[in-house]
Design a protein around this motif. Structure first.
Motif, short mmCIF file in Angstrom:
data_model
loop_
_atom_site.label_atom_id
_atom_site.label_comp_id
_atom_site.label_asym_id
_atom_site.label_seq_id
_atom_site.Cartn_x
_atom_site.Cartn_y
_atom_site.Cartn_z
N UNK A 8 47.87 39.51 39.77
CA UNK A 8 46.63 40.01 39.16
C UNK A 8 45.51 39.01 39.38
N UNK A 9 44.28 39.55 39.43
CA UNK A 9 43.09 38.71 39.47
C UNK A 9 41.98 39.38 38.70
N UNK A 10 41.10 38.57 38.17
CA UNK A 10 40.02 39.07 37.34
C UNK A 10 38.87 38.06 37.36
N UNK A 11 37.69 38.54 37.12
CA UNK A 11 36.55 37.63 36.96
C UNK A 11 36.02 37.76 35.54
N UNK A 32 41.58 29.50 27.42
CA UNK A 32 41.10 30.81 26.94
C UNK A 32 40.88 31.76 28.12
N UNK A 33 40.36 31.24 29.23
CA UNK A 33 40.20 32.08 30.42
C UNK A 33 41.56 32.63 30.87
N UNK A 34 42.57 31.78 30.89
CA UNK A 34 43.91 32.19 31.32
C UNK A 34 44.52 33.16 30.32
N UNK A 35 44.29 32.92 29.04
CA UNK A 35 44.77 33.86 28.01
C UNK A 35 44.16 35.24 28.24
N UNK A 74 33.95 33.03 36.62
CA UNK A 74 35.22 32.41 36.95
C UNK A 74 36.12 33.48 37.58
N UNK A 75 36.65 33.18 38.76
CA UNK A 75 37.64 34.04 39.40
C UNK A 75 39.00 33.48 39.01
N UNK A 76 39.77 34.27 38.29
CA UNK A 76 41.08 33.85 37.78
C UNK A 76 42.16 34.61 38.53
#
Length: 135
Positions: A8-11, A32-35, A74-76
């Motif tokens: 998965x990826x998300x911004x 928190x971004x990773x959560x 942020x691209x996670x």
């Protein structure tokens, strides 16, 4: 072959309030971004959150490679190994959308599916297992 594969990826936006007195994103916010990435993944995948059961993070780590600053996105990216009976080992990379070749932070977490009332691990839901790499 128990290697990590992207799942998965998300911004998400870097918010002004994410920064600390030193003018960069506070280290706690990376978690928190990773959560949020994990929650977005579960919601996008329609994994049922059965009453009384769900994910618990039992280990978490983060390597802070380069400072993030407001403004930006942020691209996670989340990767996972083939799951165990009740657990998933995951890796994360955080990049800026406008600087996608640079890893700003990376880390990992072990997710365990738990029956909250019993306080014990339970088997991962089949729908979740189907989203993960196979061994």
């Amino acid at each position: 072959m128990n290697e990590y594969q992207e799942v998965f990826r998300s911004t998400m936006p870097i918010r002004w309030g994410d920064m600390d007195a030193f003018g960069h994103v506070n280290n706690t916010v990376y978690f928190r971004y990773v959560e949020q990435l994990r929650i977005d993944w579960l919601e996008a995948s329609a994994v049922p959150m059965r009453a009384g059961q769900g994910p618990v993070i039992v280990t978490a780590s983060m390597n802070f490679r380069k400072q993030l600053h407001y403004p930006g996105q942020v691209l996670c990216v989340m990767s996972a190994k083939a799951p165990g009976r009740s657990s998933i080992d995951t890796l994360y990379e955080l990049r800026r959308s406008d600087d996608p070749d640079v890893v700003y932070a990376d880390g990992g977490a072990r997710i365990v599916w738990v029956d909250y009332a019993a306080g014990k691990s339970v088997s991962l839901p089949d729908v979740l297992r189907a989203l993960l790499p196979r061994s």
